[in-house]
Design a protein around this motif. Structure first.
Motif, PDB file in Angstrom:
ATOM      1  N   ARG A  54       0.760  -1.106  -0.160  1.00  0.00           N
ATOM      2  CA  ARG A  54       0.281  -0.030  -0.093  1.00  0.00           C
ATOM      3  C   ARG A  54       0.901   1.237   0.109  1.00  0.00           C
ATOM      4  NH1 ARG A  54      -3.085  -1.561   4.014  1.00  0.00           N
ATOM      5  NH2 ARG A  54      -2.328  -0.191   5.442  1.00  0.00           N
ATOM      6  N   LEU A  55       1.853   1.385   0.851  1.00  0.00           N
ATOM      7  CA  LEU A  55       2.706   2.293   0.822  1.00  0.00           C
ATOM      8  C   LEU A  55       3.452   2.585  -0.474  1.00  0.00           C
ATOM      9  CD1 LEU A  55       4.167   4.561   2.370  1.00  0.00           C
ATOM     10  CD2 LEU A  55       6.137   2.558   2.993  1.00  0.00           C
ATOM     11  N   ALA A  56       3.953   1.453  -1.098  1.00  0.00           N
ATOM     12  CA  ALA A  56       4.667   1.491  -2.348  1.00  0.00           C
ATOM     13  C   ALA A  56       3.588   2.155  -3.461  1.00  0.00           C
ATOM     14  CB  ALA A  56       5.227   0.374  -2.934  1.00  0.00           C
ATOM     15  N   ALA A  57       2.415   1.687  -3.509  1.00  0.00           N
ATOM     16  CA  ALA A  57       1.385   2.179  -4.496  1.00  0.00           C
ATOM     17  C   ALA A  57       1.152   3.559  -4.203  1.00  0.00           C
ATOM     18  CB  ALA A  57      -0.028   1.470  -4.191  1.00  0.00           C
ATOM     19  N   GLU A  58       0.846   3.932  -2.913  1.00  0.00           N
ATOM     20  CA  GLU A  58       0.463   5.448  -2.446  1.00  0.00           C
ATOM     21  C   GLU A  58       2.003   6.312  -3.085  1.00  0.00           C
ATOM     22  OE1 GLU A  58      -2.246   6.416  -2.615  1.00  0.00           O
ATOM     23  OE2 GLU A  58      -3.123   4.412  -2.304  1.00  0.00           O
ATOM     24  N   VAL A  59       2.851   5.955  -2.537  1.00  0.00           N
ATOM     25  CA  VAL A  59       4.094   6.600  -2.938  1.00  0.00           C
ATOM     26  C   VAL A  59       4.217   6.937  -4.531  1.00  0.00           C
ATOM     27  CG1 VAL A  59       6.668   6.604  -3.148  1.00  0.00           C
ATOM     28  CG2 VAL A  59       5.514   6.229  -0.978  1.00  0.00           C
ATOM     29  N   ARG A  60       4.073   5.865  -5.187  1.00  0.00           N
ATOM     30  CA  ARG A  60       3.987   6.082  -6.729  1.00  0.00           C
ATOM     31  C   ARG A  60       2.964   6.996  -7.171  1.00  0.00           C
ATOM     32  NH1 ARG A  60       4.595   0.529  -6.646  1.00  0.00           N
ATOM     33  NH2 ARG A  60       2.212  -0.035  -7.112  1.00  0.00           N
ATOM     34  N   ALA A  61       1.586   6.897  -6.836  1.00  0.00           N
ATOM     35  CA  ALA A  61       0.751   7.870  -7.002  1.00  0.00           C
ATOM     36  C   ALA A  61       0.825   9.218  -6.655  1.00  0.00           C
ATOM     37  CB  ALA A  61      -0.640   7.230  -6.351  1.00  0.00           C
ATOM     38  N   TYR A  62       1.186   9.329  -5.320  1.00  0.00           N
ATOM     39  CA  TYR A  62       1.472  10.870  -4.926  1.00  0.00           C
ATOM     40  C   TYR A  62       2.506  11.350  -5.489  1.00  0.00           C
ATOM     41  CZ  TYR A  62      -2.186  10.811  -1.275  1.00  0.00           C
ATOM     42  OH  TYR A  62      -3.166  10.823  -0.567  1.00  0.00           O
ATOM     43  N   THR A  63       3.888  10.405  -5.775  1.00  0.00           N
ATOM     44  CA  THR A  63       4.662  11.155  -6.579  1.00  0.00           C
ATOM     45  C   THR A  63       4.367  11.534  -7.956  1.00  0.00           C
ATOM     46  OG1 THR A  63       6.399   9.582  -5.695  1.00  0.00           O
ATOM     47  CG2 THR A  63       7.131  10.539  -7.578  1.00  0.00           C
ATOM     48  N   ARG A  64       3.472  11.085  -8.353  1.00  0.00           N
ATOM     49  CA  ARG A  64       2.744  11.732  -9.966  1.00  0.00           C
ATOM     50  C   ARG A  64       1.937  12.825  -9.710  1.00  0.00           C
ATOM     51  NH1 ARG A  64       3.568  13.013 -14.615  1.00  0.00           N
ATOM     52  NH2 ARG A  64       1.923  12.870 -15.869  1.00  0.00           N
ATOM     53  N   GLN A  65       1.102  12.766  -8.324  1.00  0.00           N
ATOM     54  CA  GLN A  65       0.454  13.969  -8.066  1.00  0.00           C
ATOM     55  C   GLN A  65       1.168  15.069  -7.895  1.00  0.00           C
ATOM     56  OE1 GLN A  65      -2.448  12.853  -5.506  1.00  0.00           O
ATOM     57  NE2 GLN A  65      -3.557  14.735  -5.460  1.00  0.00           N
ATOM     58  N   ILE A  66       2.432  15.016  -7.118  1.00  0.00           N
ATOM     59  CA  ILE A  66       3.307  16.054  -6.870  1.00  0.00           C
ATOM     60  C   ILE A  66       3.897  16.628  -8.175  1.00  0.00           C
ATOM     61  CG2 ILE A  66       5.536  16.709  -5.964  1.00  0.00           C
ATOM     62  CD1 ILE A  66       4.830  14.455  -3.599  1.00  0.00           C
ATOM     63  N   GLU A  67       4.404  15.626  -9.080  1.00  0.00           N
ATOM     64  CA  GLU A  67       4.908  16.170 -10.340  1.00  0.00           C
ATOM     65  C   GLU A  67       4.043  16.855 -11.026  1.00  0.00           C
ATOM     66  OE1 GLU A  67       7.339  11.675 -11.599  1.00  0.00           O
ATOM     67  OE2 GLU A  67       5.545  12.495 -12.541  1.00  0.00           O
ATOM     68  N   VAL A  68       2.666  16.589 -11.202  1.00  0.00           N
ATOM     69  CA  VAL A  68       1.884  17.292 -12.009  1.00  0.00           C
ATOM     70  C   VAL A  68       1.378  18.760 -11.219  1.00  0.00           C
ATOM     71  CG1 VAL A  68       1.199  15.484 -13.557  1.00  0.00           C
ATOM     72  CG2 VAL A  68      -0.134  15.820 -11.547  1.00  0.00           C
ATOM     73  N   GLY A  69       1.839  19.013 -10.055  1.00  0.00           N
ATOM     74  CA  GLY A  69       1.716  20.031  -9.464  1.00  0.00           C
ATOM     75  C   GLY A  69       0.326  20.138  -8.608  1.00  0.00           C
ATOM     76  N   GLY A  70      -0.446  18.814  -8.221  1.00  0.00           N
ATOM     77  CA  GLY A  70      -1.632  18.709  -7.461  1.00  0.00           C
ATOM     78  C   GLY A  70      -1.491  18.869  -6.196  1.00  0.00           C
TER      79      GLY A  70
END
Ligand SMILES: [Zn+2]
Length: 105
Positions: free
Chosen positions: A62-78
């Motif tokens: 779950r941590l790995a999945a959320e880190v991947r998803a939040y990393t992307r969300q940060i990348e796009v400025g969300g």
């Protein structure tokens, strides 16, 4: 879901990427071809429940999945990294804010 499209790799009439079956428009009514793709569809479908189970039972997954998803969300400025770290703490991961920041680094 079956999608009629010309965007099919050369040499293929259709392919399945769950939950979609992509088929060239001229093969849309080829029921045998669709049945072929439905075999792949059913084979691929079990992966989704496995993902959900792993997500629910494994903190590490779950941590790995959320880190991947939040990393992307940060990348796009969300969200900012700090906001994402705070959010990560609400997934029953048993991690500190510092650890969350470290994971998102
Ligand atoms: Zn096939």
């Amino acid at each position: 879901m079956i999608i009629s499209t010309k965007l099919i790799p050369r040499g293929f009439s259709a392919f399945c990427l769950w939950p979609f079956i992509f088929v060239r428009p001229e093969f849309r009514s080829d029921t045998a071809l669709i049945e072929h793709e439905l075999v792949h569809y059913r084979e691929q479908a079990w992966i989704t429940p496995v993902w959900v189970i792993l997500y629910l039972v494994s903190r590490k997954f779950r941590l790995a999945a959320e880190v991947r998803a939040y990393t992307r969300q940060i990348e796009v400025g969300g969200v900012t990294r700090e906001q994402a770290a705070h959010a990560l703490m609400s997934y029953r991961l048993g991690i500190s804010y510092g650890k969350a920041m470290q994971e998102l680094a």
